[in-house]
Design a protein around this motif. Structure first.
Motif, PDB file in Angstrom:
ATOM      1  N   ILE A   1      36.953  15.872  54.005  1.00  0.00           N
ATOM      2  CA  ILE A   1      35.587  16.237  53.620  1.00  0.00           C
ATOM      3  C   ILE A   1      34.667  15.021  53.704  1.00  0.00           C
ATOM      4  O   ILE A   1      33.580  15.075  54.290  1.00  0.00           O
ATOM      5  CB  ILE A   1      35.577  16.829  52.190  1.00  0.00           C
ATOM      6  N   LYS A   2      35.110  13.914  53.124  1.00  0.00           N
ATOM      7  CA  LYS A   2      34.290  12.693  53.156  1.00  0.00           C
ATOM      8  C   LYS A   2      34.106  12.179  54.578  1.00  0.00           C
ATOM      9  O   LYS A   2      33.019  11.731  54.954  1.00  0.00           O
ATOM     10  CB  LYS A   2      34.935  11.614  52.292  1.00  0.00           C
ATOM     11  N   ALA A   3      35.152  12.232  55.374  1.00  0.00           N
ATOM     12  CA  ALA A   3      35.069  11.736  56.751  1.00  0.00           C
ATOM     13  C   ALA A   3      34.029  12.510  57.554  1.00  0.00           C
ATOM     14  O   ALA A   3      33.254  11.925  58.312  1.00  0.00           O
ATOM     15  CB  ALA A   3      36.437  11.836  57.427  1.00  0.00           C
ATOM     16  N   GLU A   4      33.996  13.816  57.366  1.00  0.00           N
ATOM     17  CA  GLU A   4      33.046  14.641  58.114  1.00  0.00           C
ATOM     18  C   GLU A   4      31.614  14.371  57.651  1.00  0.00           C
ATOM     19  O   GLU A   4      30.688  14.299  58.475  1.00  0.00           O
ATOM     20  CB  GLU A   4      33.386  16.118  57.932  1.00  0.00           C
TER      21      GLU A   4
ATOM     22  N   ALA B   1      44.901  34.076  54.615  1.00  0.00           N
ATOM     23  CA  ALA B   1      45.448  33.065  53.710  1.00  0.00           C
ATOM     24  C   ALA B   1      44.637  31.771  53.815  1.00  0.00           C
ATOM     25  O   ALA B   1      44.324  31.138  52.803  1.00  0.00           O
ATOM     26  CB  ALA B   1      46.915  32.794  54.052  1.00  0.00           C
ATOM     27  N   ALA B   2      44.295  31.397  55.057  1.00  0.00           N
ATOM     28  CA  ALA B   2      43.464  30.200  55.255  1.00  0.00           C
ATOM     29  C   ALA B   2      42.096  30.396  54.613  1.00  0.00           C
ATOM     30  O   ALA B   2      41.536  29.468  54.013  1.00  0.00           O
ATOM     31  CB  ALA B   2      43.319  29.911  56.745  1.00  0.00           C
ATOM     32  N   ARG B   3      41.566  31.598  54.746  1.00  0.00           N
ATOM     33  CA  ARG B   3      40.253  31.910  54.152  1.00  0.00           C
ATOM     34  C   ARG B   3      40.277  31.697  52.654  1.00  0.00           C
ATOM     35  O   ARG B   3      39.355  31.101  52.080  1.00  0.00           O
ATOM     36  CB  ARG B   3      39.881  33.351  54.490  1.00  0.00           C
ATOM     37  N   GLN B   4      41.320  32.170  51.994  1.00  0.00           N
ATOM     38  CA  GLN B   4      41.411  32.009  50.546  1.00  0.00           C
ATOM     39  C   GLN B   4      41.552  30.545  50.149  1.00  0.00           C
ATOM     40  O   GLN B   4      40.985  30.114  49.134  1.00  0.00           O
ATOM     41  CB  GLN B   4      42.602  32.821  50.010  1.00  0.00           C
ATOM     42  N   LEU B   5      42.264  29.785  50.935  1.00  0.00           N
ATOM     43  CA  LEU B   5      42.409  28.348  50.649  1.00  0.00           C
ATOM     44  C   LEU B   5      41.065  27.635  50.752  1.00  0.00           C
ATOM     45  O   LEU B   5      40.724  26.780  49.933  1.00  0.00           O
ATOM     46  CB  LEU B   5      43.416  27.722  51.612  1.00  0.00           C
ATOM     47  N   VAL B   6      40.311  28.004  51.786  1.00  0.00           N
ATOM     48  CA  VAL B   6      38.994  27.377  51.977  1.00  0.00           C
ATOM     49  C   VAL B   6      38.046  27.762  50.850  1.00  0.00           C
ATOM     50  O   VAL B   6      37.403  26.908  50.229  1.00  0.00           O
ATOM     51  CB  VAL B   6      38.402  27.778  53.348  1.00  0.00           C
ATOM     52  N   LEU B   7      37.935  29.050  50.577  1.00  0.00           N
ATOM     53  CA  LEU B   7      36.974  29.514  49.574  1.00  0.00           C
ATOM     54  C   LEU B   7      37.275  28.946  48.191  1.00  0.00           C
ATOM     55  O   LEU B   7      36.354  28.645  47.424  1.00  0.00           O
ATOM     56  CB  LEU B   7      36.966  31.040  49.520  1.00  0.00           C
ATOM     57  N   SER B   8      38.537  28.783  47.877  1.00  0.00           N
ATOM     58  CA  SER B   8      38.896  28.283  46.546  1.00  0.00           C
ATOM     59  C   SER B   8      38.564  26.801  46.381  1.00  0.00           C
ATOM     60  O   SER B   8      38.602  26.285  45.254  1.00  0.00           O
ATOM     61  CB  SER B   8      40.385  28.517  46.278  1.00  0.00           C
ATOM     62  N   HIS B   9      38.240  26.123  47.484  1.00  0.00           N
ATOM     63  CA  HIS B   9      37.933  24.686  47.407  1.00  0.00           C
ATOM     64  C   HIS B   9      36.471  24.378  47.751  1.00  0.00           C
ATOM     65  O   HIS B   9      36.114  23.215  47.943  1.00  0.00           O
ATOM     66  CB  HIS B   9      38.863  23.896  48.338  1.00  0.00           C
ATOM     67  N   LEU B  10      35.642  25.405  47.844  1.00  0.00           N
ATOM     68  CA  LEU B  10      34.235  25.158  48.155  1.00  0.00           C
ATOM     69  C   LEU B  10      33.555  24.325  47.079  1.00  0.00           C
ATOM     70  O   LEU B  10      32.665  23.518  47.367  1.00  0.00           O
ATOM     71  CB  LEU B  10      33.490  26.494  48.317  1.00  0.00           C
ATOM     72  N   ARG B  11      33.971  24.502  45.826  1.00  0.00           N
ATOM     73  CA  ARG B  11      33.365  23.726  44.742  1.00  0.00           C
ATOM     74  C   ARG B  11      33.661  22.241  44.900  1.00  0.00           C
ATOM     75  O   ARG B  11      32.858  21.393  44.497  1.00  0.00           O
ATOM     76  CB  ARG B  11      33.854  24.244  43.385  1.00  0.00           C
ATOM     77  N   LEU B  12      34.806  21.919  45.504  1.00  0.00           N
ATOM     78  CA  LEU B  12      35.134  20.513  45.761  1.00  0.00           C
ATOM     79  C   LEU B  12      34.161  19.918  46.771  1.00  0.00           C
ATOM     80  O   LEU B  12      33.665  18.794  46.593  1.00  0.00           O
ATOM     81  CB  LEU B  12      36.575  20.400  46.296  1.00  0.00           C
ATOM     82  N   VAL B  13      33.862  20.657  47.824  1.00  0.00           N
ATOM     83  CA  VAL B  13      32.910  20.191  48.833  1.00  0.00           C
ATOM     84  C   VAL B  13      31.536  19.960  48.210  1.00  0.00           C
ATOM     85  O   VAL B  13      30.874  18.960  48.491  1.00  0.00           O
ATOM     86  CB  VAL B  13      32.811  21.199  49.992  1.00  0.00           C
ATOM     87  N   ILE B  14      31.115  20.886  47.367  1.00  0.00           N
ATOM     88  CA  ILE B  14      29.805  20.762  46.721  1.00  0.00           C
ATOM     89  C   ILE B  14      29.739  19.490  45.884  1.00  0.00           C
ATOM     90  O   ILE B  14      28.750  18.758  45.909  1.00  0.00           O
ATOM     91  CB  ILE B  14      29.535  22.002  45.844  1.00  0.00           C
ATOM     92  N   ALA B  15      30.815  19.219  45.143  1.00  0.00           N
ATOM     93  CA  ALA B  15      30.852  18.032  44.288  1.00  0.00           C
ATOM     94  C   ALA B  15      30.811  16.753  45.125  1.00  0.00           C
ATOM     95  O   ALA B  15      30.103  15.798  44.795  1.00  0.00           O
ATOM     96  CB  ALA B  15      32.107  18.059  43.420  1.00  0.00           C
ATOM     97  N   VAL B  16      31.566  16.727  46.219  1.00  0.00           N
ATOM     98  CA  VAL B  16      31.583  15.538  47.079  1.00  0.00           C
ATOM     99  C   VAL B  16      30.236  15.338  47.755  1.00  0.00           C
ATOM    100  O   VAL B  16      29.694  14.231  47.798  1.00  0.00           O
ATOM    101  CB  VAL B  16      32.700  15.656  48.138  1.00  0.00           C
ATOM    102  N   ALA B  17      29.670  16.420  48.272  1.00  0.00           N
ATOM    103  CA  ALA B  17      28.381  16.335  48.974  1.00  0.00           C
ATOM    104  C   ALA B  17      27.276  15.856  48.057  1.00  0.00           C
ATOM    105  O   ALA B  17      26.354  15.143  48.486  1.00  0.00           O
ATOM    106  CB  ALA B  17      28.020  17.696  49.571  1.00  0.00           C
ATOM    107  N   ARG B  18      27.357  16.203  46.775  1.00  0.00           N
ATOM    108  CA  ARG B  18      26.314  15.790  45.819  1.00  0.00           C
ATOM    109  C   ARG B  18      26.243  14.268  45.717  1.00  0.00           C
ATOM    110  O   ARG B  18      25.177  13.693  45.461  1.00  0.00           O
ATOM    111  CB  ARG B  18      26.601  16.409  44.450  1.00  0.00           C
ATOM    112  N   GLY B  19      27.346  13.599  45.954  1.00  0.00           N
ATOM    113  CA  GLY B  19      27.367  12.145  45.870  1.00  0.00           C
ATOM    114  C   GLY B  19      26.663  11.450  47.023  1.00  0.00           C
ATOM    115  O   GLY B  19      26.490  10.224  46.988  1.00  0.00           O
ATOM    116  N   TYR B  20      26.255  12.205  48.038  1.00  0.00           N
ATOM    117  CA  TYR B  20      25.600  11.608  49.208  1.00  0.00           C
ATOM    118  C   TYR B  20      24.135  12.025  49.329  1.00  0.00           C
ATOM    119  O   TYR B  20      23.521  11.837  50.372  1.00  0.00           O
ATOM    120  CB  TYR B  20      26.356  12.011  50.480  1.00  0.00           C
ATOM    121  N   LEU B  21      23.579  12.546  48.249  1.00  0.00           N
ATOM    122  CA  LEU B  21      22.178  12.978  48.300  1.00  0.00           C
ATOM    123  C   LEU B  21      21.221  11.806  48.442  1.00  0.00           C
ATOM    124  O   LEU B  21      20.086  11.973  48.888  1.00  0.00           O
ATOM    125  CB  LEU B  21      21.836  13.771  47.032  1.00  0.00           C
TER     126      LEU B  21
END
Length: 290
Positions: free
Chosen positions: A112-115, A52-72
């Motif tokens: 995500i941002k804190a890390e 269940a945790a795995r599915q929660l994480v995988l479904s939000h990977l696109r959010l991480v990608i979007a946030v990380a793009r702002g710190y390039l």
């Protein structure tokens, strides 16, 4: 790339072999509905269901990608920023309380941002001045607050400092560091023979070479030690005259012949004679010691 973006315990789609393939695969993972997310979150909380945790994480990977793009703009690899963001996402899933009525996306974005922030501060060259909370705020907001690439004017510096709660000179220093580029110590492999990197001229000063510095310090030590031995061979008056004339130190002015003559009640010529004789004696002691 696939190794850098592997999430421990949560295998990614097999197509994730490069950054573009990873992003494409992550974007194809379905977004959970509110009801699906609530059910999975409760299952993980109550039953410690890792799937269940795995599915929660995988479904939000696109959010991480979007946030990380702002710190390039900080010069760090996109893959590394995503990896750190994924760690924050996993921490958020672990701490998420589904009963608060807040969607995971709103809760996770802080983690995500804190890390990512921590990763940037630990690895970027400005870490030494981004130590306080105010400086960290300046670090992550100055780039977005600047209008264009031109240097900030006095009014702009004061305005940014006031908004972020830092000193104007800190804004100037941070902007200077932002505008300065990094220089490789060694030339790149593909550089031609005429390339000139810092490593070439940093070693040009023979006196800066470690063994030369050690040797110089040893010689200075011997000289100081020999000087003390030479001074010890003088009578008290001669020693004081030499010390005050030649070894005043700490910015003190050397005593004049007339000043010493007045103190000892003799002529200036007599002080000069004592000085000459003492120096000759010390020279003989030092030459023997060397």
């Amino acid at each position: 790339m696939s190794q850098a973006l592997t999430i421990a315990g949560f295998p990614l789609p097999s197509s994730a072999g490069s950054i573009n393939a990873y992003i494409s695969a992550a974007n194809r993972i379905p977004v959970l509905s509110a009801a699906e997310e609530l059910g999975l979150a409760r299952k993980f909380r109550d039953e410690e269901d890792i799937d269940a945790a795995r599915q929660l994480v995988l479904s939000h990977l696109r959010l991480v990608i979007a946030v990380a793009r702002g710190y390039l703009g900080y010069g760090l690899p996109h893959a590394d920023l995503i990896q750190e963001g994924n760690i924050g996402l996993m921490k958020a899933v672990k701490r998420y309380d589904p009963e608060r009525g807040v969607r995971l996306v709103s809760f996770a974005i802080h983690w995500i941002k804190a890390e990512i922030h921590e990763y940037i501060l630990k690895n970027w060259r400005l870490v030494k001045i981004a130590t306080t909370k105010a400086q960290r705020k300046l670090f992550f907001n100055l780039r977005s607050m600047k209008q264009g690439f031109a240097a900030l004017g006095v009014d702009e510096v004061n305005s940014v400092a006031a908004k972020l709660g830092v000193k104007p000179e800190e804004v100037v220093e941070m902007e200077t560091r932002f505008s300065g580029g990094d220089i490789a110590l060694d030339p790149l492999v593909e550089d031609d023979d005429d390339s000139f990197a810092p490593v070439a001229y940093l070693a040009a000063d023979a006196g800066s070479e470690p063994t030369a510095q050690i040797e110089r310090k040893e010689i200075e030590h011997l000289h100081n030690e020999g000087l003390q031995d030479a001074l010890a061979t003088l009578d008290d008056r001669s020693r004081v005259i030499i010390q005050r004339r030649w070894l005043a130190g700490d910015g003190a002015e050397a005593a004049t012949l007339h000043e010493l003559a007045d103190e000892y009640g003799v002529s200036a010529e007599r002080i000069r004679q004592i000085e000459v004789k003492a120096l000759q004696k010390m020279k003989g002691v030092l030459s023997t010691a060397m």
